[in-house]
Write a protein that holds these residues in place. Sequence first.
Motif, PDB file in Angstrom:
ATOM      1  N   PRO A  52       0.838  -1.198   0.000  1.00  0.00           N
ATOM      2  CA  PRO A  52       0.000   0.000   0.000  1.00  0.00           C
ATOM      3  C   PRO A  52       0.877   1.254   0.000  1.00  0.00           C
ATOM      4  CG  PRO A  52      -0.001  -1.028   2.166  1.00  0.00           C
ATOM      5  CD  PRO A  52       0.792  -1.920   1.262  1.00  0.00           C
ATOM      6  N   THR A  53       0.325   2.349  -0.432  1.00  0.00           N
ATOM      7  CA  THR A  53       1.044   3.621  -0.351  1.00  0.00           C
ATOM      8  C   THR A  53       1.232   3.950   1.127  1.00  0.00           C
ATOM      9  OG1 THR A  53      -0.960   4.955  -0.270  1.00  0.00           O
ATOM     10  CG2 THR A  53      -0.059   4.445  -2.482  1.00  0.00           C
ATOM     11  N   PRO A  54       2.173   4.836   1.459  1.00  0.00           N
ATOM     12  CA  PRO A  54       2.345   5.198   2.871  1.00  0.00           C
ATOM     13  C   PRO A  54       1.060   5.706   3.526  1.00  0.00           C
ATOM     14  CG  PRO A  54       4.245   5.914   1.612  1.00  0.00           C
ATOM     15  CD  PRO A  54       3.220   5.411   0.616  1.00  0.00           C
ATOM     16  N   LEU A  55       0.288   6.525   2.816  1.00  0.00           N
ATOM     17  CA  LEU A  55      -0.967   7.028   3.379  1.00  0.00           C
ATOM     18  C   LEU A  55      -1.954   5.886   3.605  1.00  0.00           C
ATOM     19  CD1 LEU A  55      -2.898   9.211   4.321  1.00  0.00           C
ATOM     20  CD2 LEU A  55      -3.512   9.598   1.921  1.00  0.00           C
ATOM     21  N   ALA A  56      -2.099   5.008   2.627  1.00  0.00           N
ATOM     22  CA  ALA A  56      -3.020   3.877   2.769  1.00  0.00           C
ATOM     23  C   ALA A  56      -2.574   2.982   3.923  1.00  0.00           C
ATOM     24  CB  ALA A  56      -3.100   3.088   1.460  1.00  0.00           C
ATOM     25  N   ARG A  57      -1.277   2.812   4.097  1.00  0.00           N
ATOM     26  CA  ARG A  57      -0.739   2.007   5.208  1.00  0.00           C
ATOM     27  C   ARG A  57      -1.132   2.639   6.548  1.00  0.00           C
ATOM     28  NH1 ARG A  57       1.859  -2.854   6.837  1.00  0.00           N
ATOM     29  NH2 ARG A  57       3.389  -2.856   5.201  1.00  0.00           N
ATOM     30  N   ARG A  58      -0.978   3.947   6.651  1.00  0.00           N
ATOM     31  CA  ARG A  58      -1.364   4.643   7.891  1.00  0.00           C
ATOM     32  C   ARG A  58      -2.850   4.497   8.176  1.00  0.00           C
ATOM     33  NH1 ARG A  58       2.411   8.320   5.933  1.00  0.00           N
ATOM     34  NH2 ARG A  58       0.833   9.738   5.113  1.00  0.00           N
ATOM     35  N   LEU A  59      -3.633   4.357   7.130  1.00  0.00           N
ATOM     36  CA  LEU A  59      -5.080   4.210   7.284  1.00  0.00           C
ATOM     37  C   LEU A  59      -5.504   2.751   7.463  1.00  0.00           C
ATOM     38  CD1 LEU A  59      -6.232   6.847   4.656  1.00  0.00           C
ATOM     39  CD2 LEU A  59      -6.203   7.081   7.156  1.00  0.00           C
ATOM     40  N   GLY A  60      -4.540   1.846   7.525  1.00  0.00           N
ATOM     41  CA  GLY A  60      -4.837   0.451   7.821  1.00  0.00           C
ATOM     42  C   GLY A  60      -4.663  -0.551   6.703  1.00  0.00           C
ATOM     43  N   ALA A  61      -4.347  -0.107   5.504  1.00  0.00           N
ATOM     44  CA  ALA A  61      -4.157  -1.052   4.391  1.00  0.00           C
ATOM     45  C   ALA A  61      -2.912  -1.900   4.649  1.00  0.00           C
ATOM     46  CB  ALA A  61      -4.028  -0.308   3.072  1.00  0.00           C
ATOM     47  N   ARG A  62      -2.944  -3.117   4.188  1.00  0.00           N
ATOM     48  CA  ARG A  62      -1.830  -4.045   4.356  1.00  0.00           C
ATOM     49  C   ARG A  62      -1.388  -4.574   2.988  1.00  0.00           C
ATOM     50  NH1 ARG A  62      -0.980  -1.578   7.999  1.00  0.00           N
ATOM     51  NH2 ARG A  62      -1.557  -1.955  10.128  1.00  0.00           N
ATOM     52  N   PRO A  63      -0.156  -5.070   2.928  1.00  0.00           N
ATOM     53  CA  PRO A  63       0.313  -5.645   1.662  1.00  0.00           C
ATOM     54  C   PRO A  63      -0.576  -6.803   1.212  1.00  0.00           C
ATOM     55  CG  PRO A  63       2.130  -5.370   3.206  1.00  0.00           C
ATOM     56  CD  PRO A  63       0.865  -5.107   3.974  1.00  0.00           C
ATOM     57  N   VAL A  64      -0.687  -6.947  -0.092  1.00  0.00           N
ATOM     58  CA  VAL A  64      -1.460  -8.044  -0.672  1.00  0.00           C
ATOM     59  C   VAL A  64      -0.484  -8.977  -1.383  1.00  0.00           C
ATOM     60  CG1 VAL A  64      -3.210  -8.658  -2.384  1.00  0.00           C
ATOM     61  CG2 VAL A  64      -3.550  -6.666  -0.901  1.00  0.00           C
ATOM     62  N   ALA A  83      -0.220   0.658 -10.059  1.00  0.00           N
ATOM     63  CA  ALA A  83      -0.036   2.012 -10.595  1.00  0.00           C
ATOM     64  C   ALA A  83      -1.199   2.926 -10.214  1.00  0.00           C
ATOM     65  CB  ALA A  83       0.129   1.962 -12.112  1.00  0.00           C
ATOM     66  N   ALA A  84      -2.395   2.357 -10.033  1.00  0.00           N
ATOM     67  CA  ALA A  84      -3.575   3.143  -9.664  1.00  0.00           C
ATOM     68  C   ALA A  84      -3.668   3.399  -8.161  1.00  0.00           C
ATOM     69  CB  ALA A  84      -4.840   2.436 -10.145  1.00  0.00           C
ATOM     70  N   GLY A  85      -2.724   2.867  -7.394  1.00  0.00           N
ATOM     71  CA  GLY A  85      -2.700   3.109  -5.955  1.00  0.00           C
ATOM     72  C   GLY A  85      -2.649   1.870  -5.101  1.00  0.00           C
ATOM     73  N   GLY A  86      -3.099   0.731  -5.643  1.00  0.00           N
ATOM     74  CA  GLY A  86      -2.994  -0.528  -4.920  1.00  0.00           C
ATOM     75  C   GLY A  86      -3.873  -0.635  -3.692  1.00  0.00           C
ATOM     76  N   PRO A  87      -3.470  -1.499  -2.746  1.00  0.00           N
ATOM     77  CA  PRO A  87      -4.287  -1.788  -1.565  1.00  0.00           C
ATOM     78  C   PRO A  87      -4.619  -0.530  -0.764  1.00  0.00           C
ATOM     79  CG  PRO A  87      -2.343  -3.206  -1.634  1.00  0.00           C
ATOM     80  CD  PRO A  87      -2.194  -2.200  -2.722  1.00  0.00           C
ATOM     81  N   GLY A  88      -5.876  -0.436  -0.367  1.00  0.00           N
ATOM     82  CA  GLY A  88      -6.314   0.677   0.446  1.00  0.00           C
ATOM     83  C   GLY A  88      -6.655   1.928  -0.341  1.00  0.00           C
ATOM     84  N   TYR A  89      -6.316   1.912  -1.613  1.00  0.00           N
ATOM     85  CA  TYR A  89      -6.583   3.072  -2.457  1.00  0.00           C
ATOM     86  C   TYR A  89      -7.552   2.718  -3.567  1.00  0.00           C
ATOM     87  CZ  TYR A  89      -5.691   7.474  -4.823  1.00  0.00           C
ATOM     88  OH  TYR A  89      -5.843   8.711  -5.387  1.00  0.00           O
TER      89      TYR A  89
END
Length: 107
Positions: A52-64, A83-89
């Motif tokens: 996940p992007t750093p912001l998405a990670r801070r919001l709880g997203a995890r690697p897939v 490229a579109a943002g990945g997990p959490g985005y």
Amino acid sequence: MTVCRGCCCGTVRKHPDVDHDAQLAVLRAAVPVQVADCLNACERSNVVVVQPTPLARRLGARPVWLGDVLDDATLSAVADWAAAGGPGYRAMPGRLGPHRFPAPRWK
């Protein structure tokens, strides 16, 4: 993104019909890629971990974790999603659902 390319993932010995260098080029054209020697999921090779992007990670997203990324359509879906943002985005494309698996436990 982390791509396994060591012990068996990304090897001609295990996947002789896959152009592993071309796969890396497609992924690298989409997002920064880190190549790992082994991600301890050899039974699911070729393994790709979409971070996940750093912001998405801070919001709880995890690697897939995705396995069996062997054909062009699956590879393109991974690259486009990352490229579109990945997990959490962005929601994971449906075609990647069968490729998702839990992160392995390290021995």
